[in-house]
Each structure stands twice: as C-alpha cells, then as structure tokens.
Design a protein around this motif. Structure first.
Motif, PDB file in Angstrom:
ATOM      1  N   VAL A   1      -3.062  -2.028 -17.138  1.00  0.00           N
ATOM      2  CA  VAL A   1      -3.154  -1.598 -15.734  1.00  0.00           C
ATOM      3  C   VAL A   1      -4.606  -1.280 -15.394  1.00  0.00           C
ATOM      4  CG1 VAL A   1      -2.416   0.136 -14.048  1.00  0.00           C
ATOM      5  CG2 VAL A   1      -0.781  -0.730 -15.734  1.00  0.00           C
ATOM      6  N   LYS A   2      -5.309  -0.689 -16.337  1.00  0.00           N
ATOM      7  CA  LYS A   2      -6.730  -0.390 -16.133  1.00  0.00           C
ATOM      8  C   LYS A   2      -7.530  -1.678 -15.903  1.00  0.00           C
ATOM      9  CE  LYS A   2     -10.857   1.522 -16.581  1.00  0.00           C
ATOM     10  NZ  LYS A   2     -11.496   2.165 -15.420  1.00  0.00           N
ATOM     11  N   GLN A   3      -7.223  -2.710 -16.664  1.00  0.00           N
ATOM     12  CA  GLN A   3      -7.913  -3.996 -16.489  1.00  0.00           C
ATOM     13  C   GLN A   3      -7.564  -4.645 -15.153  1.00  0.00           C
ATOM     14  OE1 GLN A   3      -6.941  -6.311 -19.970  1.00  0.00           O
ATOM     15  NE2 GLN A   3      -8.117  -4.992 -21.356  1.00  0.00           N
ATOM     16  N   GLN A   4      -6.348  -4.347 -14.667  1.00  0.00           N
ATOM     17  CA  GLN A   4      -5.910  -4.915 -13.396  1.00  0.00           C
ATOM     18  C   GLN A   4      -6.586  -4.226 -12.213  1.00  0.00           C
ATOM     19  OE1 GLN A   4      -1.643  -4.891 -13.078  1.00  0.00           O
ATOM     20  NE2 GLN A   4      -1.597  -6.109 -11.225  1.00  0.00           N
TER      21      GLN A   4
ATOM     22  N   ASN B   1       0.844  -1.206   0.000  1.00  0.00           N
ATOM     23  CA  ASN B   1       0.000   0.000   0.000  1.00  0.00           C
ATOM     24  C   ASN B   1       0.874   1.250   0.000  1.00  0.00           C
ATOM     25  OD1 ASN B   1      -2.813  -1.171   0.367  1.00  0.00           O
ATOM     26  ND2 ASN B   1      -1.762  -2.080   2.116  1.00  0.00           N
ATOM     27  N   PHE B   2       1.922   1.219  -0.792  1.00  0.00           N
ATOM     28  CA  PHE B   2       2.909   2.296  -0.773  1.00  0.00           C
ATOM     29  C   PHE B   2       2.308   3.608  -1.282  1.00  0.00           C
ATOM     30  CE2 PHE B   2       6.384   4.857  -2.414  1.00  0.00           C
ATOM     31  CZ  PHE B   2       7.342   4.749  -1.406  1.00  0.00           C
ATOM     32  N   THR B   3       2.659   4.687  -0.599  1.00  0.00           N
ATOM     33  CA  THR B   3       2.353   6.040  -1.050  1.00  0.00           C
ATOM     34  C   THR B   3       3.637   6.858  -0.916  1.00  0.00           C
ATOM     35  OG1 THR B   3       1.639   6.691   1.177  1.00  0.00           O
ATOM     36  CG2 THR B   3      -0.071   5.963  -0.364  1.00  0.00           C
ATOM     37  N   PRO B   4       3.792   7.916  -1.713  1.00  0.00           N
ATOM     38  CA  PRO B   4       5.014   8.721  -1.634  1.00  0.00           C
ATOM     39  C   PRO B   4       5.284   9.196  -0.203  1.00  0.00           C
ATOM     40  CG  PRO B   4       3.767   9.350  -3.561  1.00  0.00           C
ATOM     41  CD  PRO B   4       2.897   8.386  -2.784  1.00  0.00           C
ATOM     42  N   ILE B   5       6.553   9.171   0.167  1.00  0.00           N
ATOM     43  CA  ILE B   5       6.953   9.512   1.524  1.00  0.00           C
ATOM     44  C   ILE B   5       6.774  11.003   1.786  1.00  0.00           C
ATOM     45  CG2 ILE B   5       8.888   9.514   3.154  1.00  0.00           C
ATOM     46  CD1 ILE B   5       7.762   6.726   2.407  1.00  0.00           C
TER      47      ILE B   5
ATOM     48  N   ILE C   1      10.414   3.146 -16.126  1.00  0.00           N
ATOM     49  CA  ILE C   1       9.948   1.818 -16.550  1.00  0.00           C
ATOM     50  C   ILE C   1      10.980   0.751 -16.213  1.00  0.00           C
ATOM     51  CG2 ILE C   1       9.396   0.402 -18.577  1.00  0.00           C
ATOM     52  CD1 ILE C   1       8.160   2.998 -19.799  1.00  0.00           C
ATOM     53  N   TYR C   2      12.266   1.077 -16.407  1.00  0.00           N
ATOM     54  CA  TYR C   2      13.309   0.095 -16.097  1.00  0.00           C
ATOM     55  C   TYR C   2      13.378  -0.161 -14.585  1.00  0.00           C
ATOM     56  CZ  TYR C   2      17.709  -2.444 -16.161  1.00  0.00           C
ATOM     57  OH  TYR C   2      18.670  -3.421 -16.004  1.00  0.00           O
ATOM     58  N   SER C   3      13.311   0.891 -13.776  1.00  0.00           N
ATOM     59  CA  SER C   3      13.344   0.715 -12.316  1.00  0.00           C
ATOM     60  C   SER C   3      12.146  -0.087 -11.840  1.00  0.00           C
ATOM     61  CB  SER C   3      13.378   2.081 -11.619  1.00  0.00           C
ATOM     62  OG  SER C   3      14.594   2.748 -11.879  1.00  0.00           O
ATOM     63  N   ILE C   4      10.995   0.148 -12.456  1.00  0.00           N
ATOM     64  CA  ILE C   4       9.798  -0.619 -12.092  1.00  0.00           C
ATOM     65  C   ILE C   4      10.013  -2.101 -12.373  1.00  0.00           C
ATOM     66  CG2 ILE C   4       7.384  -1.047 -12.739  1.00  0.00           C
ATOM     67  CD1 ILE C   4       7.204   2.052 -13.195  1.00  0.00           C
ATOM     68  N   TYR C   5      10.611  -2.400 -13.537  1.00  0.00           N
ATOM     69  CA  TYR C   5      10.897  -3.803 -13.853  1.00  0.00           C
ATOM     70  C   TYR C   5      11.803  -4.425 -12.786  1.00  0.00           C
ATOM     71  CZ  TYR C   5      13.278  -7.809 -15.857  1.00  0.00           C
ATOM     72  OH  TYR C   5      13.823  -9.056 -16.038  1.00  0.00           O
ATOM     73  N   LEU C   6      12.839  -3.706 -12.372  1.00  0.00           N
ATOM     74  CA  LEU C   6      13.742  -4.223 -11.342  1.00  0.00           C
ATOM     75  C   LEU C   6      12.998  -4.489 -10.041  1.00  0.00           C
ATOM     76  CD1 LEU C   6      16.851  -1.871 -11.867  1.00  0.00           C
ATOM     77  CD2 LEU C   6      16.601  -4.246 -12.637  1.00  0.00           C
ATOM     78  N   LEU C   7      12.146  -3.555  -9.644  1.00  0.00           N
ATOM     79  CA  LEU C   7      11.423  -3.701  -8.381  1.00  0.00           C
ATOM     80  C   LEU C   7      10.355  -4.786  -8.453  1.00  0.00           C
ATOM     81  CD1 LEU C   7      11.131   0.082  -7.474  1.00  0.00           C
ATOM     82  CD2 LEU C   7      12.307  -1.656  -6.112  1.00  0.00           C
ATOM     83  N   GLU C   8       9.835  -5.032  -9.631  1.00  0.00           N
ATOM     84  CA  GLU C   8       8.824  -6.085  -9.797  1.00  0.00           C
ATOM     85  C   GLU C   8       9.385  -7.470  -9.473  1.00  0.00           C
ATOM     86  OE1 GLU C   8       5.740  -4.497 -13.246  1.00  0.00           O
ATOM     87  OE2 GLU C   8       7.631  -5.447 -13.833  1.00  0.00           O
ATOM     88  N   GLN C   9      10.697  -7.625  -9.553  1.00  0.00           N
ATOM     89  CA  GLN C   9      11.280  -8.930  -9.237  1.00  0.00           C
ATOM     90  C   GLN C   9      11.038  -9.295  -7.770  1.00  0.00           C
ATOM     91  OE1 GLN C   9      12.358 -10.277 -12.211  1.00  0.00           O
ATOM     92  NE2 GLN C   9      11.606  -8.227 -12.757  1.00  0.00           N
ATOM     93  N   GLU C  10      11.004  -8.286  -6.904  1.00  0.00           N
ATOM     94  CA  GLU C  10      10.734  -8.509  -5.480  1.00  0.00           C
ATOM     95  C   GLU C  10       9.293  -8.188  -5.120  1.00  0.00           C
ATOM     96  OE1 GLU C  10      12.459  -7.147  -1.057  1.00  0.00           O
ATOM     97  OE2 GLU C  10      13.515  -6.561  -2.888  1.00  0.00           O
ATOM     98  N   PHE C  11       8.683  -7.277  -5.882  1.00  0.00           N
ATOM     99  CA  PHE C  11       7.316  -6.843  -5.571  1.00  0.00           C
ATOM    100  C   PHE C  11       6.413  -7.029  -6.803  1.00  0.00           C
ATOM    101  CE2 PHE C  11      10.296  -4.307  -3.054  1.00  0.00           C
ATOM    102  CZ  PHE C  11       9.822  -4.512  -1.759  1.00  0.00           C
TER     103      PHE C  11
ATOM    104  N   ASN D   1       3.307  -7.462  -9.194  1.00  0.00           N
ATOM    105  CA  ASN D   1       1.918  -6.979  -9.167  1.00  0.00           C
ATOM    106  C   ASN D   1       1.669  -5.908  -8.115  1.00  0.00           C
ATOM    107  OD1 ASN D   1       1.172  -8.869 -11.224  1.00  0.00           O
ATOM    108  ND2 ASN D   1       1.104 -10.470  -9.659  1.00  0.00           N
ATOM    109  N   ASN D   2       2.722  -5.232  -7.686  1.00  0.00           N
ATOM    110  CA  ASN D   2       2.562  -4.156  -6.709  1.00  0.00           C
ATOM    111  C   ASN D   2       1.758  -3.008  -7.333  1.00  0.00           C
ATOM    112  OD1 ASN D   2       3.751  -1.366  -5.657  1.00  0.00           O
ATOM    113  ND2 ASN D   2       3.973  -2.856  -4.008  1.00  0.00           N
TER     114      ASN D   2
END
Length: 753
Positions: A403-406, A27-31, A327-337, A339-340
């Motif tokens: 993303v809209k479908q998700q 449930n991340f929101t900007p800090i 987009i690249y950073s999101i791909y990296l983070l998706e490995q641990e998170f 469908n976040n």
C-alpha cells in the motif's frame, strides 16, 4: 485555533453544499452528521424528563411513571451521546424517505443511523428508530428495508415499550418463582413481536411493496452473522512478484453454513424465525391486493446507500479490532471498487494491527477461531491462524509495504508504514539478515533459465532430457526454485536448506534493500534499545531509589507544561446501592461543567470544551468533533497495553488543526453511596453509645467520590496520564473546584518547576 464564532456560519454553508453532493467512493471519507442538529441531541436528559414530569402512565403509579420516563430518556440519551449515531447524512435521508412511504410525511418518527455491524433496527418510546449500518449493508432491496421499518413503526404505534414496562412491573410484583417470571416475560415479548409483524405487514402492503420480499427479510436476519456477501478468495489474491503463499496453506473445504429456524425460543424475548414465517404466511394469504414493488424510490439510490454502509462496516471492524473481518469485507468491495484508496488504506491498517498484536502477544484477542467461521470467510481466518509468528509478521508487513508503494506520498499511509516498522523493530525474532535478497519471481526465473540450459546440454541424450523435463514439470514451484541456480546460491548461506514453509523469506527482497526502510528500521531499533538500556539501569537501582525515580516519573507525566487542552464532555455518575441515580448524576454533571466554565478564564491553561453544552452555539460541527474524540477514547482504552493506530487518522489531524492542540482531557466523577454492611448495623444496634460517636463518621465515610482524569494525545495516539483521587463524604462544587484547579495547575507546570 480556529475562531468558533465563525464555525456556525461556515458549517451551515458546508452542510448545504455537502447535502447536495453524492458520496464519491473514489474519495471516500468516513460519514459524518450533517445539517441542523435535531432536538434529540441538543436537549439535556433532565430537560426531556422535565417536559414529561407530570405524566402518569395508565396502569402505573406516579412513582413508577416517573421512573419509567427517566429510564427511557437516560437509556436512549446514552446511545445519542455515544458518538456512534449519525443524522442528516445520505443513509439517514434515504431511510427517512423509505419510512415516509410507510407513515406519510407528517409523522413524528425520527430515523437515525447507528454505527454498528450488528444487523438490527429498534424503536423507542420517544419516536426514534435506529437502523444499524450492518442492516443496511446486508439488505437486497428497498422493500426489505421497508418491512423492517414497518415492523419498528408498529412497535412505536402500539406503544410496546410502555406496555412492556407495565408487564415487567406486574410480573415483578407477582409472587411466582423466577422461572415462571422469565416464562411470562418471554410470552409477553413474543406477543408484541407477532403483533408488530401483523401491523407491519398492513403498513408495508398499504405502501405497495411486494409480498415476496417479506420472507427474504427473515433470511437476512437468519444469516446476519455472515458477511454482507460470500465469495471465495483465490489463493492467487495474495501473490505478487515477492510473495507467493503455498497452496497448502489454504483449506479447500469449509464448515457448512447451517442455521436452525425452529430453535427453542421458550426463554427468548423473540419468537424463532420459523414461528414468525408461519404467522406471516397466514396473514399474507388473506390479503389480495398486493403490490409488486421492490423499489418505490430510485433503485440506484438504494445501492448507493448500501455501498456507503458497506464501506462504513470496514471502519466499524477496525474500531472493534476485527481485523480479519475487515480484510474480508475489503476483498468483497474490491470486486466493485478495485484499487480504491480508502479500502487500500484500511487494508494497511488491518494488517498493521495484526502485526502489532502478534508482536505484543495479544494476537488471539483480535482474531477469530476458524472453527467458529462458516463458509468462504473460513479460509481467510484459517490462514491467519495457520501462519506462524515470523510468517504472519512478514506477510502483514508486505501488505502494508504494498500500500505504501501504491501511495508513496500519502501522509496517513506513511504513518501506518512507520507504525508497522516500529513493531518490526520490537520483534526480537525479526532479523533482516534472515531474508533473501532475491524475490520469489527472480528465483523462479532463474530456474527457467537453468532448465533451458539443461535442455541444450550435449552431455544428455534426448531420452534423458525428456525424462528430466518430465520430472521437472511434476515438481512444485518451490521444488523448482530449490533446483534453480539462483535459489541454490541463496540457500547455501542457509545451510543449503529449502522448505516451502520458508516462502516468507522471499517476501521482503525489495524492502530490505530500500534506504527508507533501513533508516526507519534502524531509527526505531535505536530508540527501542535506548529505552531498554534505561530500563536495565532502573533494574540495577536499589528499591528506595526505584521508588523515588517512579515518583519523579509520575510527576513528569502530569507536569506537561501545557498551555491549552481540549476538554471532552465530562461525565458524572452518582450511584446509590446498585443503581444509578439519573437525576443526581445529571445535576452533578452540570455542577462539574459549571466548575469547568469558571476556570475557562481563570487559569494559565486555555480549555477548549467539546460537549453537549457547546451544541447550542456550534451545532453539528461540535457534535462531529465530540463523536470523533469519544471514538478515539474508547478505541485507545480497549487495549491500553498495546499501541494501536488511529482508525480516523485524518479526522484527528483536522481536530488538531482546528484547536491548535491534540491534547485531550476526559474527566469522570463517580459519587458512590455505600450501604452499611449487616455486621456494622448489628454492631451499632448492640452498642448505641458507640453509634452516637462513630455513627455519623461512618455514615459520612459511606459516601465517597472518585475524581478521575485521563489525558490522551491525538498526535501520538496514546495516553499521557491517568490520575484518580478519592474524597470521603458528599461531593460539593468547592471540592470539584479544588480538584479542577489542582489538575490544571499540574498540567501547566513543567517537571523542572
């Protein structure tokens, strides 16, 4: 509107509750900043300067000491007022705890987090150490952070900022040429860096950290231009039932990662990495009692904070229009998170941004040349460049639609979707009729069915069948689809033509049949066509009629019939020659705020002020509100000609809810003292009688004031109006009152008044 008298108590309770909670990445929101506001933020610049007004720095004169003190406070306060500094959050608390391992708990040093993806940390004369989110995102362990902090603490303890200023004054006074001055400055700076490394190692060692991590820190700095991790994105990452990007669109060889440790640093303020590493090695070899710790605090705390910083870097990239990096950073983070939700929503924003800038013809402004990208990220940036306009627009919209479908019920996702559809409607070459109503997977399945039927055909011998099967197996997927019955039926309407570059034509098969999409697209298309008809009617008018119409439209823009408005902290700058007069600027700003205060109860418009003067009554709550508004203003103004989507969409909605309006005004006053040109000085010296008459008038005209106002709307995320008036002569409160009254009166009117 929310009653501000209740805010401090509410905010305190919320801060106490939130501080005890760890960030939930699902449930991340900007800090945001938390807790009590430090004095560094609460005090005005002039208050800080006045506290030190009688200090004379050893080695400097009284005037130079005064200028130095003003300069350091003004420079740092500009950072503190930027909306990019965070305090009281988990990252700041962690960095502070590591800092205390170096200094002890009674140190006067304060640590703050700076929202930036630049890998950096720096100290100030005031005892503030800023650590960027980019640095936290790149580090491998606590020990590496400890050495960076130890280095900056050493700078502070050795008063390198003060010493550097003294050296600058000394060099400026000297009569050597510019090249020699640069060389001297460079040499002085290097000596301080070496000293900070030496003292930093002693502090680092005393805390008990491992010596091995010292040298790894330099690797972090050396490769800081790369993302926080390196992983190759498989081509199948983009594949869905609807979208399959051909293998030929992906490069398999990337530019090598190459850096030079021993680069020429003769004119640089910092020594090169090679020099620093060698110097540290000499120091390390003379220390026997080394600890072995990579972590003195719980290891999980480091990785938790690093993940927060990595999530934040995605947001920073979106604000900086670095969509490919996001987009690249999101791909990296998706490995641990996987469908976040936060990451998926950010992905939709990035692709929607690419779509918008492509349609508006500003795509190169927000993409990076693949030749400048080394290693694994090169493939993504190369793909973004290789896709032509129709392909990019389609692929981008496909990502947003996924993303809209998700998250079909999410309001923010729906807003991103509508933003993307709006730009599809603006793209003249986008035609729904161009797209197949059959998906890639359906076309492929149709081929398999036709192949099975072919194998059963009695008209072929077993040998012939074997040869056909063999031939079919050697075909690419697209060639197979071309031969399939289903695809042939579609291709017939396209002149029986099929090419793998047409892969995108299958990508929207489900979307073009969706009623929600059709209604949204038709609505945006109708609005656009209506606007184009209006513009065409204007073009048919005579020049005098267009001029009169433009005047009426400008009037309507500012006469918005507003009864309430948020006033973002106004800024005032007084310029003399080429320099900013810090004291006069702040005095002018205070005068402006007093004028605004006076109109609070004497105007038909309710003015809700958000700025540093409100910190004293509303604290961190108001600081966060101001930071959000400043971020939105800077984001909007970067590409005024392109409609952009709000990065902090939900936060903006909260502000609208709190204040009861999304209309925000930002006022800036610039008072300028123009120097007389040499030609005029000569003229007046030759003709003194003229000076007696014209001189005072010209002198007055050499001072002028710009009163500028920008009004933007958090709801539509667009500017409503810019106004600017120029006044000759000195600025007075009376003039500011008149300008402020006129502005509030204008925005309160309606166009029919």
């Amino acid at each position: 509107m929310k009653k501000f008298t209740l805010i401090p108590l509410f905010t305190l309770g919320l801060s106490l509750f939130v501080t005890a909670q760890k960030t939930d990445f699902s449930n991340f929101t900007p800090i945001q900043s938390r807790g009590d506001m430090p004095d560094d933020f609460a005090l005005m610049t002039f208050e800080k300067v006045n506290e030190e007004k009688d200090i004379v720095i050893d080695g400097l004169g009284k005037k130079e000491s005064k200028e130095f003190i003003k300069g350091i406070h003004y420079g740092i306060d500009e950072i503190l007022r930027s909306g990019r500094v965070i305090y009281g959050d988990e990252m700041t608390e962690y960095v502070t705890r590591v800092g205390e391992k170096i200094t002890g708990k009674n140190s006067d040093i304060r640590f703050y987090i700076l929202r930036s993806n630049v890998v950096n940390a720096f100290s100030t004369k005031q005892g503030i150490i800023f650590v960027t989110e980019g640095l936290l995102a790149q580090l491998s362990n606590e020990a590496q952070l400890a050495f960076v902090l130890a280095h900056e603490i050493a700078h502070y303890q050795k008063e390198h900022v003060v010493e550097g200023y003294k050296e600058n004054v000394e060099i400026a006074r000297s009569r050597v040429n510019n090249d020699s001055k640069i060389k001297q400055l460079s040499q002085y700076s290097k000596e301080k860096e070496f000293e900070a490394d030496g003292v930093g190692i002693e502090l680092y060692n005393a805390a008990g950290y491992s010596k091995e991590e010292l040298f790894d820190v330099f690797d972090v700095l050396l490769y800081s231009y790369l993302p926080f991790d390196l992983k190759s994105i498989p081509s199948t990452y983009w594949n869905t039932d609807q979208l399959v990007i051909p293998e030929s669109y992906f490069e398999t060889e990337f530019p090598d990662i190459s850096v030079e440790k021993d680069y020429d640093d003769s004119k640089s303020s910092h020594p090169n990495i090679q020099s620093r590493s060698e110097m540290i090695l000499d120091i390390v070899e003379n220390i026997n009692n080394w600890g072995e710790a990579q972590f003195l605090l719980p290891e999980e705390d480091f990785y938790h904070v690093r993940n927060i910083a990595r999530f934040e870097t995605v947001r920073n990239d979106l604000y900086a229009f670095r969509y490919g990096d996001a987009i690249y950073s999101i791909y990296l983070l998706e490995q641990e998170f996987p469908n976040n939700k936060y990451l998926q929503v950010c992905k939709a924003k990035a692709w929607a941004g690419l779509l918008a800038f492509k349609v508006e013809g500003r795509y190169t402004s927000v993409t990076t040349s693949p030749s400048k990208v080394q290693g694994d990220p090169h493939q993504l940036h190369q793909l973004l460049k290789k896709l032509d306009k129709k392909q990019l627009v389609t692929v981008a919209f496909r990502q947003v639609a996924d993303v809209k479908q998700q998250f079909p019920e999410d309001g923010e996702v729906e807003a991103i979707y509508q933003y993307a559809v709006q730009h599809l409607a603006r793209e003249k070459n986008f035609k729904i009729s161009d797209y197949y109503e059959i998906s890639f997977q359906e076309a492929y399945d149709a081929f398999q069915k036709s192949l099975d039927e072919l194998n059963k055909a009695d008209s072929l011998t077993s040998t012939d069948t074997t040869e056909v099967v063999k031939e079919e197996k050697e075909l690419s997927k697209y060639e197979k689809i071309k031969r399939s019955t289903g695809a042939k039926e579609v291709a017939t309407s396209k002149d029986d033509k099929f090419d793998e570059d047409d892969f995108y034509l299958y990508a929207l098969s489900d979307i073009i049949k969706d009623d929600h999409f059709k209604q949204s697209y038709d609505s945006h298309k109708s609005d656009l066509e209506a606007k184009e008809e209006e513009e065409e009617k204007k073009r048919q008018l005579a020049y005098s009629e267009r001029k009169q119409l433009k005047k009426q439209e400008d009037k309507e823009k500012i006469q918005m019939g507003l009864e309430e408005i948020i006033l973002l902290e106004p800024r005032a700058i007084q310029v003399k020659g080429n320099d900013i007069d810090i004291e006069k600027s702040e005095e002018l700003e205070i005068d402006l705020r007093e004028v605004v205060e006076r109109f609070h109860g004497n105007s038909n418009v309710s003015v809700y002020k958000v700025g540093s003067l409100e910190y004293k009554s509303h604290g961190t709550y108001m600081y966060n509100q101001k930071a959000a508004l400043v971020n939105s203003l800077s984001h909007l103004i970067e590409y005024e000609e392109v409609s952009v989507f709000p990065v902090d969409y939900n936060l903006n909605k909260e502000i609208i809810n709190d204040f009861g309006t999304g209309k925000v005004a930002f006022i800036i006053i610039q008072s300028v003292h123009q120097r007389l040109s040499p030609r005029k000085i000569v003229f007046y010296s030759i003709f003194p009688p003229v000076w007696l008459i014209a001189g005072p008038v010209t002198f007055m005209k050499s001072f002028y004031t710009n009163f500028g106002v920008a009004v933007f709307d958090l709801e539509t995320y667009a500017f409503n109006v810019f106004t600017n008036q120029q006044i000759s002569g000195f600025t007075s409160k009376m003039e500011m009152e008149a300008l402020m009254y006129d502005f509030l009166n204008q925005i309160n009117k309606t166009s029919d008044q």
